[in-house]
Design a protein around this motif. Structure first.
Motif, PDB file in Angstrom:
ATOM      1  N   GLY A 217       2.376   4.001  11.141  1.00  0.00           N
ATOM      2  CA  GLY A 217       1.418   3.476  12.110  1.00  0.00           C
ATOM      3  C   GLY A 217       1.053   2.023  11.895  1.00  0.00           C
ATOM      4  O   GLY A 217       1.258   1.190  12.772  1.00  0.00           O
ATOM      5  N   SER A 218       0.519   1.665  10.756  1.00  0.00           N
ATOM      6  CA  SER A 218       0.020   0.306  10.513  1.00  0.00           C
ATOM      7  C   SER A 218       1.148  -0.616  10.059  1.00  0.00           C
ATOM      8  O   SER A 218       1.162  -1.101   8.934  1.00  0.00           O
ATOM      9  N   PHE A 219       2.096  -0.875  10.961  1.00  0.00           N
ATOM     10  CA  PHE A 219       3.273  -1.664  10.592  1.00  0.00           C
ATOM     11  C   PHE A 219       2.904  -3.096  10.223  1.00  0.00           C
ATOM     12  O   PHE A 219       3.465  -3.669   9.288  1.00  0.00           O
ATOM     13  N   LYS A 220       1.976  -3.686  10.968  1.00  0.00           N
ATOM     14  CA  LYS A 220       1.618  -5.083  10.733  1.00  0.00           C
ATOM     15  C   LYS A 220       1.019  -5.265   9.338  1.00  0.00           C
ATOM     16  O   LYS A 220       1.420  -6.172   8.593  1.00  0.00           O
ATOM     17  N   ARG A 221       0.050  -4.448   8.960  1.00  0.00           N
ATOM     18  CA  ARG A 221      -0.581  -4.578   7.645  1.00  0.00           C
ATOM     19  C   ARG A 221       0.428  -4.315   6.527  1.00  0.00           C
ATOM     20  O   ARG A 221       0.445  -5.027   5.513  1.00  0.00           O
ATOM     21  N   ARG A 222       1.272  -3.329   6.711  1.00  0.00           N
ATOM     22  CA  ARG A 222       2.274  -3.030   5.685  1.00  0.00           C
ATOM     23  C   ARG A 222       3.300  -4.152   5.561  1.00  0.00           C
ATOM     24  O   ARG A 222       3.791  -4.445   4.470  1.00  0.00           O
ATOM     25  N   LEU A 223       3.632  -4.780   6.679  1.00  0.00           N
ATOM     26  CA  LEU A 223       4.536  -5.926   6.622  1.00  0.00           C
ATOM     27  C   LEU A 223       3.953  -7.033   5.754  1.00  0.00           C
ATOM     28  O   LEU A 223       4.661  -7.639   4.935  1.00  0.00           O
ATOM     29  N   HIS A 224       2.670  -7.317   5.926  1.00  0.00           N
ATOM     30  CA  HIS A 224       2.042  -8.371   5.141  1.00  0.00           C
ATOM     31  C   HIS A 224       2.057  -8.037   3.645  1.00  0.00           C
ATOM     32  O   HIS A 224       2.332  -8.902   2.809  1.00  0.00           O
ATOM     33  N   TRP A 225       1.775  -6.789   3.306  1.00  0.00           N
ATOM     34  CA  TRP A 225       1.778  -6.400   1.894  1.00  0.00           C
ATOM     35  C   TRP A 225       3.179  -6.468   1.288  1.00  0.00           C
ATOM     36  O   TRP A 225       3.360  -6.919   0.152  1.00  0.00           O
ATOM     37  N   VAL A 226       4.160  -6.027   2.049  1.00  0.00           N
ATOM     38  CA  VAL A 226       5.537  -6.078   1.539  1.00  0.00           C
ATOM     39  C   VAL A 226       5.979  -7.520   1.357  1.00  0.00           C
ATOM     40  O   VAL A 226       6.625  -7.873   0.354  1.00  0.00           O
ATOM     41  N   GLU A 227       5.636  -8.398   2.302  1.00  0.00           N
ATOM     42  CA  GLU A 227       6.012  -9.809   2.180  1.00  0.00           C
ATOM     43  C   GLU A 227       5.341 -10.467   0.978  1.00  0.00           C
ATOM     44  O   GLU A 227       5.975 -11.271   0.265  1.00  0.00           O
TER      45      GLU A 227
END
Length: 427
Positions: A69-79
């Motif tokens: 669901g929270s793709f945007k927040r997870r993208l930031h953490w992975v980056e």
């Protein structure tokens, strides 16, 4: 106050570049680092092949990521984690006596993060854009990715060669190189914090255990196994990709090796310009040209041409290996251009295999090397290619790669795989 929503013309290139920079490091630059820090050609190819394993295993995380669901927040953490890993590599190279196997561990973690980021960005892209919009921005996505690859694999490798001359130390040169890559990646991490819009329709989080994810993925694998003629089809794709799998790393070994060993004795700047700049541009042109022709004439008409062209890519290297004293940079770039143009053009044959095997699951992927199916077929030949070329010598090795091509064509004809592959595709 309503938050400003940035146009896809801004956030798509930013997201694609952030995806491609670390992926280029683990897929293309890593093999040069292994060679510089003490690994022989056999071990360098083995390490580089193993770096593709996360791209094979990422399929088993597909349903878990889709339900996150929270793709945007997870993208930031992975980056953010990827930036820390890139900086960790730079610090390790600069502060310690570097061991190739420990460098491999750092890069393997980075490869896992890259595979995770690719899944998240693909899910985010699909949620943000309607299918019509995805087709509209498809070229923007591909050009952004390939330009990032040119800079990471091409320009920065050339810069690394200059750093080695300036510092008179390959260790300091690669530490500075890694720091530059990390710094450039951080710019796009910060940019993504600003420009990535929130999902239009937020998807609720649905918990799924790892065991459930693997179970769901295994169900999909079982369904694929039930498709008609699936094993001959996979075997034919394996042989089509086999010459490229074997050559993926040895073509770099060949350029760097001394003339006494049958190589071209090129510098890092030569490799960066020929392979990382001219080669990547040719690969991108080939991909775009093949895709355009397939759209115009259909997969059915272009299937045979792409299959043949893909297997002809080793021919320029076989011709160069017959003249190990080649010192004409223009001729080297021309040969590299032709080889990579054939590779990019021919790789479009996967546009027929992928829909048949995995249906529409990977329709938004612009780089077929990121597909678990393609990576799984390439990883073993890539891992053993260094040992094989060391045993056979470059000239014999490239002749072997060329000789494999007729086997793929015969297999396609005898097993009648084309009949099953083209069922349901455009006429």
């Amino acid at each position: 106050m309503k938050k400003k929503q940035y146009t896809p013309w801004i956030w798509i290139p930013s997201l694609c570049v952030a995806e491609e920079i670390p992926a280029a490091v683990v897929m293309f630059v890593a093999v040069l680092m292994f060679l510089q820090f003490g690994a022989d050609e056999g071990m360098a190819a083995l390490y580089s092949g193993l770096l593709f394993l996360p791209w094979v295993m990422k399929s088993y995380l597909y349903s878990k990521v889709r339900k996150a669901g929270s793709f945007k927040r997870r993208l930031h953490w992975v980056e953010l984690t990827m930036f820390v890993c890139l900086m960790g590599i730079a610090v390790y190279i600069s502060e310690a006596k570097v061991r190739a196997w420990l460098l491999f561990v750092f890069l393997y973690v980075l490869s896992c993060l890259c595979a995770w980021h690719e899944l998240l960005s693909r899910m985010y892209y699909a949620r943000m854009l309607e299918p019509r919009e995805q087709r509209l921005y498809g070229n923007t996505k591909m050009v952004s990715s390939q330009m990032a690859l040119v800079v990471t694999y091409g320009v920065l490798i050339i810069v690394a060669g200059f750093f080695e001359v300036f510092f008179r130390s390959y260790q300091k040169a690669w530490a500075m190189e890694s720091s530059l890559v990390a710094g450039g990646f951080l710019v796009f991490c910060v940019l993504n914090l600003v420009v990535l819009p929130h999902l239009r329709v937020p998807q609720p989080y649905r918990y799924e255990s790892v065991a459930d994810t693997v179970k769901n993925e295994w169900h999909i694998v079982s369904r694929i196994r039930q498709k008609p003629h699936i094993f001959p089809i996979l075997l034919s794709l394996f042989f089509l990709l086999l010459p490229q799998s074997l050559m993926f790393n040895p073509r770099v070994f060949f350029l760097l090796a001394s003339s006494e060993r049958g190589g071209l004795d090129c510098s890092f700047q030569d490799v960066g310009f020929a392979q990382g700049t001219i080669g990547v541009l040719a690969f991108s042109i080939g991909i775009a040209l093949g895709r355009a022709l397939m759209r115009r004439y259909g997969n059915r008409s272009m299937f045979g041409m792409t299959a043949v062209v893909l297997t002809l890519s080793p021919v320029p290297y076989m011709l160069m290996a017959r003249q190990p004293q080649l010192d004409n940079m223009f001729l080297l770039c021309c040969m590299t251009f032709v080889a990579q143009l054939f590779f990019g053009f021919g790789l479009n044959v996967c546009r027929v295999y992928v829909p048949y095997i995995s249906e529409q699951r990977y329709r938004n992927v612009t780089n077929f090397l990121y597909l678990p199916m393609v990576a799984s077929l390439m990883v073993v030949p890539m891992a053993v290619s260094g040992w094989l070329c060391s045993e056979l010598g470059y000239s014999t090795f490239f002749k072997l790669c060329v000789a494999i091509a007729p086997l793929a064509w015969v297999l396609l004809a005898l097993c009648k795989t084309k009949k099953y592959l083209l069922m349901g595709v455009d006429k």
